[in-house]
Design an enzyme around this catalytic site. Structure first.
Site, PDB file in Angstrom:
ATOM      1  N   LYS A  18       0.840  -1.211   0.000  1.00  0.00           N
ATOM      2  CA  LYS A  18       0.000   0.000   0.000  1.00  0.00           C
ATOM      3  C   LYS A  18       0.870   1.255   0.000  1.00  0.00           C
ATOM      4  CE  LYS A  18      -3.422   2.489   2.781  1.00  0.00           C
ATOM      5  NZ  LYS A  18      -4.406   2.422   3.892  1.00  0.00           N
ATOM      6  N   HIS A  51      -5.635 -29.380 -35.747  1.00  0.00           N
ATOM      7  CA  HIS A  51      -6.676 -28.401 -35.430  1.00  0.00           C
ATOM      8  C   HIS A  51      -7.602 -28.906 -34.320  1.00  0.00           C
ATOM      9  CE1 HIS A  51      -5.275 -25.858 -38.570  1.00  0.00           C
ATOM     10  NE2 HIS A  51      -5.585 -26.712 -39.531  1.00  0.00           N
TER      11      HIS A  51
END
Length: 514
Positions: free
Chosen positions: A138, A274
């Site tokens: 922070k 594929h």
């Protein structure tokens, strides 16, 4: 720039922490530490102040309370550019801490163990560590927060170059990583407790949280105009031994290939293109399995992905080497095999590490405004679950072939039709909008490959809604059918099978794959 004068080090993972602390000390940084970290540093002649010396309060409750004290959190949260903060800190004797090096109790590793108890898990929930990380993160404009040994070399290099300081940019990036780290930690705890409570589905939790670190940026996605990256632990299961970096499409095909080859206990070869199998076969010799898989659709196999479930021998490797193959996946590669396959510099050689069966995972897909989530389709059909619905029962050989075909159909895009014998695919029809068209496509592919469909079996991933799909398979030469059943016209389909003197079994389970 954040000048590093004081550092607090408290780590569960002590990899390289002695070297880090010694380097910091050589740069004049004062070291504070706790418990096991303090003992380790002192053992290696790195002087450190115990936290209790800073707080004037002993560690209590078996070490559960060490750093939860104003002289620690005030030192992390105080803003040096705020006159009021500076005055209060001076009045209370709080000296700033500029750097914290903290990683947390190994909760995730603990709950991975079989039969871990709730009490054992609770003991590994870190309280003080996350509080310090969040406090320093922070306040990143004046603090640096380090959560992993992988960050040590970076911060030491920057400090040496800048005379003991870290840039605000570096501190900001470290703070981001700290918040990601604590968020993942809390998520793992929440999911574990939910499972122990018995009220939360272990598979489908009430709140979906996907936390995965970026493993690597990919060159692009499915197409060159799409950015892409790989996240998570793919590298825990696969090691690239040779070749170009893996593409987005390579990774999808590897995933499809290894899931399919894992269905088989016998030596098996799978060829994927594929995201669909274009050939699957089993045999006593891996070489024979590969040759039969290739024969299903040699044209589509060009530029495909090959996966095998046995160490890759030189004969099979030589056969694979004869056509262009994008990726080869095997559990082991003897030296002579590697030497041969590495002659093609771009081909990726992937070693599969460990057993993939039984891995708990979710299938997650993005949709507009959210996600669809489901269990992976890991259902394994037992022969005793089959229901013979025709007058003619399948022969033993037909039954073996049906079970083989069913394993493959599960991994073919819907609508899926698979013609097979007991050890190999003969024709595969994938991704058609009509099941009749899928059957026609599979038969056409077999004819193109010069394979005879007479006496084959056919597997359908979903039920035949009409008799026409089944009759198409009969016309192609199939003598037995395996399908889920469940259509309102099942009786019509069964009658068509009986009229054609073919055997048909219902599984009661479908395997749609979209």
């Amino acid at each position: 720039m954040v000048k590093i004068r004081r550092a607090l080090i408290s780590v569960s993972d002590k990899t390289n922490v002695v070297e880090l602390a010694r380097s910091l000390q050589e740069m004049g940084v004062e070291i504070i530490s706790t418990g096991g970290t303090e003992a380790l540093l002192r053992e290696h002649s790195v002087y450190t102040h115990p936290v209790s010396e800073i707080t004037n309060f002993p560690e209590i409750l078996d070490g559960r309370v060490k750093t939860l004290h104003p002289k620690i959190h005030g030192a992390l949260l105080g803003k040096p550019d705020d006159p009021g903060h500076r005055q209060q800190m001076e009045e209370l004797g709080i000296e700033p801490i500029d750097l914290i090096v903290v990683n947390l109790y190994p909760f995730e590793e603990t709950v991975r163990r079989n039969n871990v108890t709730l009490e054992e898990a609770l003991d590994q929930i870190d309280i003080g560590g996350p509080a310090m990380l969040r406090a320093a993160a922070k306040n990143f404009k004046s603090k640096a927060v380090v959560t992993s040994p992988s960050q040590y070399s970076r911060i030491l290099a920057e400090m040496r170059e800048s005379g003991g300081s870290l840039s605000e940019k570096t501190c900001f990036e470290l703070a981001q990583e700290a918040f990601r780290y604590t968020a993942h930690y809390d998520n793992v705890i929440s999911q574990f407790l939910g499972r122990k409570n018995g009220k939360e589905s272990a598979t489908l939790p009430p709140e979906l949280r996907v936390q995965a670190s970026r493993a690597e940026l990919l060159r692009y996605g499915e197409n060159p105009h799409q950015a892409a990256a790989l996240y998570g632990g793919f590298g825990r299961y696969f090691e690239k031994l040779h070749g170009k970096e893996l593409s987005f499409n390579n990774i999808l095909d590897i995933n499809a290939a290894v899931h399919l080859v894992a269905e088989f206990d016998e030596p098996t070869a799978v060829i994927v293109k594929h995201n669909n199998p274009c050939g699957v076969a089993s045999a006593e010799r891996l070489m024979d399995a590969y040759q039969k898989a290739l024969a299903t659709d040699g044209k589509s196999a060009f530029g495909g992905i090959v996966a095998v479930n046995r160490p890759l021998d030189i004969q099979t490797a030589a056969a694979i080497n004869e056509i262009y193959t994008e990726v080869v996946i095997a559990p082991e590669y003897p030296e002579d095999v590697l030497e041969l396959l590495k002659k093609k510099k771009d081909r990726r050689l992937i070693k599969q590490k460990g057993e993939l069966r039984g891995l708990q995972s979710l299938d997650i897909r993005a949709v507009i405004g959210g996600y669809l989530v489901q269990q992976l389709d890991d259902y394994r059909l037992s022969p005793d679950k089959l229901k013979v619905v025709t007058k003619r029962k399948p022969s033993e050989e037909e039954l073996e072939a049906m079970l083989f075909a069913w394993k493959v159909a599960k991994h073919v895009k819907s609508n899926a039709i698979v013609y097979a014998r007991k050890d190999r695919t003969i024709g595969i029809g994938a991704g058609q909008m009509s099941r009749v068209d899928a059957s026609k496509l599979a038969a056409w592919k077999a004819k193109e490959a010069g394979l005879d469909l007479k006496g084959t079996v056919v597997a359908s991933d979903g039920f035949f809604p009409f008799a026409d799909g089944l009759l198409e398979a009969v016309c192609a030469g199939a003598t037995a059918v395996i399908q889920p059943g469940g259509s309102v016209r099942d009786e019509e389909v069964i009658k068509a099978a009986d009229d054609s003197n073919i055997a048909m079994v219902f599984t009661g389970v479908r395997h749609f794959r979209h």
